[in-house]
Design an enzyme around this catalytic site. Sequence first.
Site, PDB file in Angstrom:
ATOM      1  N   THR A  25      36.773  40.173  31.908  1.00 38.46           N
ATOM      2  CA  THR A  25      38.100  40.569  32.384  1.00 38.46           C
ATOM      3  C   THR A  25      38.245  42.045  32.047  1.00 38.46           C
ATOM      4  O   THR A  25      38.100  42.427  30.887  1.00 38.46           O
ATOM      5  CB  THR A  25      39.214  39.758  31.683  1.00 38.46           C
ATOM      6  OG1 THR A  25      38.974  38.365  31.884  1.00 38.46           O
ATOM      7  CG2 THR A  25      40.583  40.136  32.214  1.00 38.46           C
TER       8      THR A  25
ATOM      9  N   HIS B   2      49.788  34.092  46.714  1.00 39.96           N
ATOM     10  CA  HIS B   2      48.414  33.801  46.276  1.00 39.96           C
ATOM     11  C   HIS B   2      48.219  32.291  46.104  1.00 39.96           C
ATOM     12  O   HIS B   2      47.237  31.724  46.584  1.00 39.96           O
ATOM     13  CB  HIS B   2      48.115  34.531  44.966  1.00 39.96           C
ATOM     14  CG  HIS B   2      46.792  34.188  44.361  1.00 39.96           C
ATOM     15  ND1 HIS B   2      45.594  34.570  44.946  1.00 39.96           N
ATOM     16  CD2 HIS B   2      46.463  33.492  43.245  1.00 39.96           C
ATOM     17  CE1 HIS B   2      44.588  34.129  44.195  1.00 39.96           C
ATOM     18  NE2 HIS B   2      45.081  33.475  43.168  1.00 39.96           N
TER      19      HIS B   2
ATOM     20  N   GLU C 163      40.022  39.902  41.009  1.00 40.21           N
ATOM     21  CA  GLU C 163      41.427  39.561  41.233  1.00 40.21           C
ATOM     22  C   GLU C 163      42.288  40.730  40.777  1.00 40.21           C
ATOM     23  O   GLU C 163      42.203  41.167  39.629  1.00 40.21           O
ATOM     24  CB  GLU C 163      41.822  38.276  40.494  1.00 40.21           C
ATOM     25  CG  GLU C 163      41.221  37.034  41.144  1.00 40.21           C
ATOM     26  CD  GLU C 163      41.770  35.719  40.584  1.00 40.21           C
ATOM     27  OE1 GLU C 163      42.300  35.729  39.463  1.00 40.21           O
ATOM     28  OE2 GLU C 163      41.656  34.702  41.285  1.00 40.21           O
TER      29      GLU C 163
ATOM     30  N   ARG D 290      33.686  32.259  42.261  1.00 36.73           N
ATOM     31  CA  ARG D 290      34.403  31.213  43.002  1.00 36.73           C
ATOM     32  C   ARG D 290      33.606  29.922  43.127  1.00 36.73           C
ATOM     33  O   ARG D 290      34.181  28.829  43.149  1.00 36.73           O
ATOM     34  CB  ARG D 290      34.745  31.723  44.402  1.00 36.73           C
ATOM     35  CG  ARG D 290      35.629  32.949  44.426  1.00 36.73           C
ATOM     36  CD  ARG D 290      36.940  32.698  43.735  1.00 36.73           C
ATOM     37  NE  ARG D 290      37.840  33.849  43.838  1.00 36.73           N
ATOM     38  CZ  ARG D 290      38.980  33.951  43.156  1.00 36.73           C
ATOM     39  NH1 ARG D 290      39.347  32.967  42.325  1.00 36.73           N
ATOM     40  NH2 ARG D 290      39.746  35.012  43.281  1.00 36.73           N
TER      41      ARG D 290
ATOM     42  N   LYS E 146      35.519  32.111  34.986  1.00 35.06           N
ATOM     43  CA  LYS E 146      36.431  33.210  34.680  1.00 35.06           C
ATOM     44  C   LYS E 146      36.049  33.961  33.411  1.00 35.06           C
ATOM     45  O   LYS E 146      36.387  35.141  33.266  1.00 35.06           O
ATOM     46  CB  LYS E 146      37.851  32.657  34.489  1.00 35.06           C
ATOM     47  CG  LYS E 146      38.451  31.980  35.707  1.00 35.06           C
ATOM     48  CD  LYS E 146      38.953  33.013  36.689  1.00 35.06           C
ATOM     49  CE  LYS E 146      39.847  32.382  37.754  1.00 35.06           C
ATOM     50  NZ  LYS E 146      40.417  33.397  38.638  1.00 35.06           N
TER      51      LYS E 146
ATOM     52  N   ASP F 105      46.076  33.762  31.309  1.00 38.48           N
ATOM     53  CA  ASP F 105      46.224  34.238  32.677  1.00 38.48           C
ATOM     54  C   ASP F 105      47.164  33.314  33.437  1.00 38.48           C
ATOM     55  O   ASP F 105      46.996  32.095  33.428  1.00 38.48           O
ATOM     56  CB  ASP F 105      44.855  34.296  33.367  1.00 38.48           C
ATOM     57  CG  ASP F 105      44.893  35.162  34.619  1.00 38.48           C
ATOM     58  OD1 ASP F 105      45.760  36.058  34.698  1.00 38.48           O
ATOM     59  OD2 ASP F 105      44.063  34.945  35.515  1.00 38.48           O
TER      60      ASP F 105
ATOM     61  N   GLU G  72      40.853  35.461  49.319  1.00 42.72           N
ATOM     62  CA  GLU G  72      41.953  35.479  50.288  1.00 42.72           C
ATOM     63  C   GLU G  72      41.711  36.492  51.405  1.00 42.72           C
ATOM     64  O   GLU G  72      41.986  36.224  52.573  1.00 42.72           O
ATOM     65  CB  GLU G  72      43.267  35.877  49.606  1.00 42.72           C
ATOM     66  CG  GLU G  72      43.882  34.866  48.702  1.00 42.72           C
ATOM     67  CD  GLU G  72      45.093  35.481  48.024  1.00 42.72           C
ATOM     68  OE1 GLU G  72      46.177  35.484  48.608  1.00 42.72           O
ATOM     69  OE2 GLU G  72      44.947  35.976  46.894  1.00 42.72           O
TER      70      GLU G  72
ATOM     71  N   GLU H 112      45.297  42.188  39.315  1.00 40.52           N
ATOM     72  CA  GLU H 112      46.357  41.671  38.449  1.00 40.52           C
ATOM     73  C   GLU H 112      46.924  42.788  37.594  1.00 40.52           C
ATOM     74  O   GLU H 112      46.383  43.893  37.521  1.00 40.52           O
ATOM     75  CB  GLU H 112      45.819  40.561  37.516  1.00 40.52           C
ATOM     76  CG  GLU H 112      45.228  39.375  38.253  1.00 40.52           C
ATOM     77  CD  GLU H 112      45.094  38.127  37.380  1.00 40.52           C
ATOM     78  OE1 GLU H 112      45.793  38.056  36.342  1.00 40.52           O
ATOM     79  OE2 GLU H 112      44.292  37.254  37.734  1.00 40.52           O
TER      80      GLU H 112
ATOM     81  N   GLN I 184      33.803  28.240  39.792  1.00 42.80           N
ATOM     82  CA  GLN I 184      35.183  27.793  39.607  1.00 42.80           C
ATOM     83  C   GLN I 184      35.469  26.522  40.407  1.00 42.80           C
ATOM     84  O   GLN I 184      36.084  25.580  39.907  1.00 42.80           O
ATOM     85  CB  GLN I 184      36.132  28.919  40.041  1.00 42.80           C
ATOM     86  CG  GLN I 184      37.613  28.622  39.879  1.00 42.80           C
ATOM     87  CD  GLN I 184      38.497  29.744  40.452  1.00 42.80           C
ATOM     88  OE1 GLN I 184      37.995  30.764  40.924  1.00 42.80           O
ATOM     89  NE2 GLN I 184      39.791  29.547  40.400  1.00 42.80           N
TER      90      GLN I 184
ATOM     91  N   ASP J 207      40.674  40.218  36.948  1.00 46.57           N
ATOM     92  CA  ASP J 207      40.180  38.913  36.487  1.00 46.57           C
ATOM     93  C   ASP J 207      38.981  38.532  37.367  1.00 46.57           C
ATOM     94  O   ASP J 207      39.112  37.805  38.347  1.00 46.57           O
ATOM     95  CB  ASP J 207      41.317  37.890  36.607  1.00 46.57           C
ATOM     96  CG  ASP J 207      40.860  36.483  36.269  1.00 46.57           C
ATOM     97  OD1 ASP J 207      39.895  36.337  35.506  1.00 46.57           O
ATOM     98  OD2 ASP J 207      41.480  35.530  36.792  1.00 46.57           O
TER      99      ASP J 207
HETATM  100 CA    CA Z   1      43.529  35.194  37.716  1.00 44.55          CA
END
Ligand code: CA
Length: 433
Positions: A267, A144, A209, A247, A263, A137, A383, A211, A250, A243
């Site tokens: 996915t 971002h 996420e 948080r 993570k 990834d 975000e 992506e 992480q 993804d």
């Molecule tokens: Ca990612």
Amino acid sequence: MNAPNETHAPDLRAWIDSANAPDTDFPVQNLPFGVFRRPGDRARIGVAIGDQILDVAVARGARMLEGSGAEACEAETLNGLMALGPEAWTELRAQMSALLREDGGGRSAAVVREGDLLVAQRDVELLLPARVGDYTDFYASLDHATHVGSMFRPDNPLLPNYKWIPIGYHGRASSVVVSGTPVRRPSGQRKPPEAEAPVFGPSRMLDYELEVGAWIGAGNALGETIPVADADRHIFGLSLLNDWSARDVQAWEYQPLGPFLGKSFATTVSPWIVTWEALAPFLVEVPARAPGDPAPLPYLDAGSTARHAVALTLDVWLQSAAMRSRGLAPLHVSRGSLAGMYWTFPQMVAHHASNGCNLRPGDLLGSGTVSGPEPEARGCLLERTWRGRDLLALPGGEQRAFLEDGDEVTLTGRCAREGYRAIGFGGCGGRVG
Ligand code: CA
């Protein structure tokens, strides 16, 4: 391979009515590959056309398709076709286009066998399209990276390597799942800032996420590299990719070696791979870098005229369990564009192989969260809600900082350009529970 050809002609129509609907993601100009299974049958390779799927092996058995590409579609995954490289992909695409188009020669022959040549998408299970040997990834959106960095390091949001290196980490291939697979909320270690010691338990900051994933076609031998000018020839196609990210896990684990269990629990990818060739009308030049930014080092520089960026518009939709039970439509959460990424997929491929690391057919490269500068263009809740500061209001009165159990996140993507038929990616969805 990057130039539009007769398979992209906007006036082409299919003899399958649903493929001619203006809003379909799968007109005859798209022809994305996937793997499906009829009830009680083996996995089979198919191509989406309108609301139907063309069974490629059946078409080959009826001598409607021939060549190495069609032969590779006898398999139960796309890895064999991916390994063949762009000439075989182009040959197969041209044949499929001729078979399915209204004015082509395939219609009369095909109708005879329509019973097993075509199957409705709603009648089958869609599977992961390829065996994913390795998943990497990246972090290719400057917006971002700047947004996330400014939350964690207000004085120094962007680390000094960002504009020189396509930043990435090695993800987990075993937990890459196809759209529709439920996502179980992970447990992990988290340490609230005010706490003295971490605790172990269910994540309280579960996120998605937005992506895009690039599927590697032909790879490179161990010790060999892939020049950036040729890197697009190693990309079979693109899928949407979510993804999922915990948080809180992480934040506690990511230093010093990068993302790990925050993570690797899931996915999600969309089941249809839109080929790089299908994207030809929507490939554009990479946006010029801002004054003062360094030029890419030569091994990452394909030149200013290389059409290596993809004009793909991406949307995120969220529907809670309460919204579903009340019949409320999913909320549109954000819209982003892949064209504005700081690094392109060919640059990510070239960089990945630049040390001699071998990429293999079916390897998956995530773009990183696709975000723009505006709040409506931010591709994850971290975000979008600015770490929970600006709660997202859902229809029906609920609010969200992060995902709750029962929430369903769906990604969609579409390419449109004047003078060409718009194509789409289908949905990439998953429900937390
Ligand atoms: Ca990612």
